[in-house]
Design an enzyme around this catalytic site. Structure first.
Site, PDB file in Angstrom:
ATOM      1  CE  LYS A 204      -4.258   1.327  -0.230  1.00  0.00           C
ATOM      2  NZ  LYS A 204      -5.075   0.935  -1.365  1.00  0.00           N
ATOM      3  CB  SER A 405      -8.021   1.183  -3.393  1.00  0.00           C
ATOM      4  OG  SER A 405      -7.661   1.200  -2.034  1.00  0.00           O
TER       5      SER A 405
END
Length: 627
Positions: A204, A405
Site C-alpha cells: 500500500k 482499492s
C-alpha cells in the site's frame, strides 16, 4: 364632473399595466407554441435529413476521452473563471454509439480518424474505441487515420485504422509506461512537518511519498510488474493491428538512436521505415486522396463528409421498453454528494436506488473507473448494490481503466465482475495519514497549551505531536477495516479471507493478472457487461438508460445560454484578471510549470486531508492511473 389629474394618471397606469400583462402572456404563449412546434417536427419529421450516399464520417476526436462528462454547466463556467482545467470531454458511450450506428448506415462508406486534439484517455477506454473501429472496418468500411504527430494514446487508435498517414515533419512517440514520482520526506523535515501514517498492506504505497525519499522495495516490485503487464498488452495490440512481427515495437525503441542517424534525423522517415505508418502526407494531400475515392461535396472542393458532433446529434436513443440501467462510477470516492463525473457515497447510491426502484429497469451495470477514496463512502455504495441484488435485479460490474482499492470495494456486490485485460484493479488495503506541524510552530515561536477533560480532547490537533495512544486507536481501526475489506472480498469471490490476503496487501494488478488470481470473474468489454446483464434479466430487446444526477435550474439556464459560449466569456475574464495561479507557483519556486503543478497537487492533497472535519479518514486509494 370632470376627472382629477390623479384619476387620469391612475387610469393610465392601469391601462398600461393591462397592456403589459397581456403582452407578456402573448409572448410566453407564442414561445410555448414554438417549443411545441419544434417538438412535433422532431417527433414526426422522420428524423434528420440523410447525409447522402458515399458520405465519409470524420472522427475529429477533440478533448479528453472519459466514461462520463465531469461536473455540470455551472462547474464548467466556474472552472473557466478560476483558470482551472476546462477541457472538452468525449464520452466513451457517445464515440461507441457513433461508430456502431455509422457501421450500419448505408450512406456512410468510410471514416477519417483525426487524433491531433485527443489529449487523454486510459488504456481500457482507448481499447474499447479501437475495438469499435475494428467492428466498423469489419462492416466493409475503411478507416483512414492522419496525424501531424501521434503520442502513444493517439497511436493506439490510429494503429487500428485501415491506413495510417503521418505529416512529413511528424513522428510517432512511443515512450513506454511508468513514471517518476516525487518524494517529500526531506522537504517536509526541513519544513518541520511530521507525517504520521497508519496502514495495512505491504504494497500500500499511496502515502510513501510523504514518509520516504524513494519507493520501498515492495512498491517498486509491484509497480514494475504492473507496468510490464500493461506495456506488453499495448505492444501486442499495436503489433497485431499493424501486422508487425512480435517484438518489433521494442526493437525500434531500443535501436532508435541508430535508426535516427541512418535517416539523417528525419523522424517521420524513421517511423515509416518501422512500418508504424503507411505513408507520409500533409493534411491537404489526404483530403485530395479522399476526394478521388469518394463523392465530392456540394461545392466540389472536398469530399462529402459529416463530422462526429453532427452525426452524434442525429442519433436518437430508444425511449420506451425494458431497460438496463447503467451507473457510471468515475473518479475519486468521497463522502456525501458529488457531481457527475465523480463519486459521492450518497449521490452514487441515489442513482443505484433510482435504478432499483424504476420498474422499467430490469438489471444494473456499474461501470467503474476509480482509484478509490473514502472507505465509508465505498461501503455505502456497495450496500446499495447489495440491496439491488436482493430486490431481484441482476448487478454486473464492468471495470474500466481503474477499479482499485475503493474502486474494487464497490465492485464486491455483483453477480458478475468483468474486467478488461488492461484494467488496473486490486489494491486491497487501507491507510490513514495525519500530518502534524509541531516543529513548524517551534521554529516561529508559537506555543500551544490547554487542559482538556480527557486525553482525547484535541487529540488530533495538527500543532501537537501525535499522542501514541491516538496512533494505536487509529491503527486498530485501520486493521478492522482491512479485515472487513478482505472478508467481504472473500465472500464475494467465494473463497477465504486468508487467500484474499495473499493477493491483497495493497498490491495492484492488471485485469489479466487479477483474473488469474480469482479477483474478477472474466475478461471482457463494456458491451460484454451489457450482454451479461441482459442475459441474466432474460432480455432480448432492451434499451440502455444512463442514470444521471438531476439537472439544476442554474445548469439549465447556462445550457440554454450556450455553455460553450459562456465558458469562452469566462476564460476571457480569467485572462483579463490574470488568474494564473499555476504559473505563480512556478515563478515562486523557480521550477518548470509542469513540475510545480505536480508538487502543488501532491501537497494540496495532503493539506485537504488534514483539513477534513473528521478526526481521521480511513482511505482506500491506490494512487494509480491508467497510462
Amino acid at each position: 364632473m370632470s376627472k382629477s389629474p390623479f384619476s387620469w394618471l391612475r387610469s393610465g397606469l392601469v391601462w398600461f399595466w393591462n397592456v403589459l400583462d397581456a403582452g407578456r402572456r402573448t409572448v410566453l404563449n407564442l414561445l410555448f407554441l414554438l417549443v411545441l412546434v419544434v417538438l412535433a417536427i422532431a417527433l414526426f419529421s422522420g428524423g434528420p435529413k440523410s447525409p447522402g450516399p458515399k458520405t465519409t464520417l470524420v472522427l475529429n476526436l477533440k478533448g479528453h476521452l472519459a466514461e462520463q462528462t465531469s461536473g455540470n454547466a455551472r462547474d464548467a463556467l466556474m472552472n473557466s473563471v478560476s483558470g482551472a482545467d476546462s477541457r472538452k470531454t468525449l464520452q466513451l458511450r457517445d464515440v461507441l454509439s457513433v461508430l456502431e450506428t455509422a457501421a450500419k448506415d448505408p450512406d456512410i462508406t468510410g471514416a477519417v480518424l483525426l487524433t491531433d486534439e485527443l489529449d487523454g484517455g486510459g488504456q481500457v477506454i482507448l481499447r474499447e474505441v479501437a475495438a469499435a473501429l475494428d467492428r466498423f472496418k469489419a462492416s466493409g468500411k475503411p478507416v483512414v487515420a492522419w496525424g501531424s504527430s501521434y503520442d502513444q494514446r493517439q497511436y493506439l487508435l490510429a494503429a487500428h485504422a485501415s491506413e495510417v498517414y503521418l505529416h512529413p515533419m511528424g513522428m510517432v512517440m512511443l515512450e513506454g509506461f511508468g513514471r517518476y514520482r516525487n518524494y517529500y520526506r526531506d522537504a517536509l523535515d526541513k519544513l518541520g512537518v511530521t507525517v504520521n501514517l497508519m496502514r495495512v498492506g505491504t504494497y500500500k504505497s499511496f502515502a510513501e511519498p510523504f514518509i520516504a525519499n524513494g519507493p520501498s522495495e515492495a512498491a517498486a516490485e509491484a509497480e514494475a510488474y504492473l507496468n510490464n503487464g500493461l506495456w506488453n498488452a499495448y505492444t501486442t495490440d499495436v503489433e497485431k493491428a499493424r501486422k508487425l512481427a512480435q517484438g518489433s515495437v521494442m526493437k525500434t525503441i531500443n535501436d532508435l538512436p541508430a535508426l535516427v542517424e541512418q535517416q539523417k534525423g528525419d523522424l517521420a522517415k524513421v517511423t515509416l521505415a518501422a512500418k508504424l505508418v503507411d505513408g507520409l502526407k500533409t493534411k491537404d494531400e489526404v483530403r485530395e486522396m479522399m476526394v478521388k475515392r469518394g463523392a465530392p461535396d456540394a461545392k466540389g472542393k472536398t469530399f462529402r463528409q459529416i463530422g462526429y458532433d453532427e452525426y452524434l446529434a442525429r442519433i436518437r436513443p430508444k425511449l420506451t421498453g425494458d431497460a438496463i440501467g447503467v451507473v457510471v462510477a468515475q473518479g475519486e470516492i468521497s463522502d456525501g454528494t458529488a457531481s457527475a463525473g465523480s463519486i459521492g457515497g450518497d449521490s452514487t447510491s441515489k442513482l443505484i436506488r433510482a435504478a432499483r426502484e424504476d420498474d422499467s429497469i430490469k438489471a444494473v451495470v456499474l461501470r467503474v473507473d476509480s482509484p478509490g477514496g473514502s472507505a465509508f463512502a465505498s461501503e455505502v455504495i456497495r450496500r446499495e448494490l447489495e440491496l439491488t441484488r436482493a430486490a431481484g435485479k441482476p448487478v454486473i460490474v464492468s471495470m474500466g481503466n481503474v477499479a482499485a482499492s475503493g474502486g474494487y470495494w464497490i465492485s464486491m456486490a455483483a453477480d458478475e465482475v468483468i474486467a478488461a485485460p488492461t484494467t488496473i484493479t486490486g489494491s486491497i488495503g487501507v491507510f490513514a495519514i495525519l500530518p502534524t506541524a509541531e516543529k513548524v510552530i517551534d521554529k516561529v515561536g508559537i506555543h500551544t497549551a490547554g487542559k482538556p477533560t480527557t486525553w482525547l480532547g484535541d487529540a488530533t490537533n495538527p500543532l501537537r505531536p501525535l499522542d501514541p495512544r491516538v496512533g494505536q486507536l487509529i491503527q486498530g481501526s485501520i486493521n478492522h477495516i482491512y479485515a472487513d475489506f478482505i472478508g467481504r472480498a472473500a465472500q464475494a469471490r467465494k473463497t477465504t479471507p486468508e487467500k484474499i490476503d495473499g493477493v491483497a496487501q495493497g498490491r495492484v494488478w492488471t485485469g489479466e493478472q487479477a483474473r488469474e488470481r480469482g479477483l474478477v470473474d472474466r475478461l471482457g468489454t463494456y458491451g460484454d457487461a451489457l450482454k451479461a446483464a441482459a442475459s441474466r434479466a432474460k432480455l432480448e430487446d432492451y434499451r440502455v438508460v444512463y442514470m444521471e444526477p438531476d439537472v439544476s435550474k442554474v445548469d439549465r439556464i447556462i445550457g440554454l445560454l450556450g455553455g460553450s459560449a459562456a465558458q469562452a466569456v469566462a476564460q476571457s475574464v480569467a485572462q483579463t484578471l490574470g488568474v494564473q495561479w499555476k504559473q505563480s507557483v512556478a515563478l515562486s519556486t523557480g521550477l518548470p510549470v509542469t513540475a510545480a503543478n505536480g508538487i502543488a497537487q501532491d501537497l494540496g492533497w495532503l493539506a485537504e486531508l488534514t483539513a477534513a472535519r473528521k478526526p481521521f479518514t480511513a482511505v482506500t486509494h491506490c494512487l494509480c492511473e491508467s497510462p
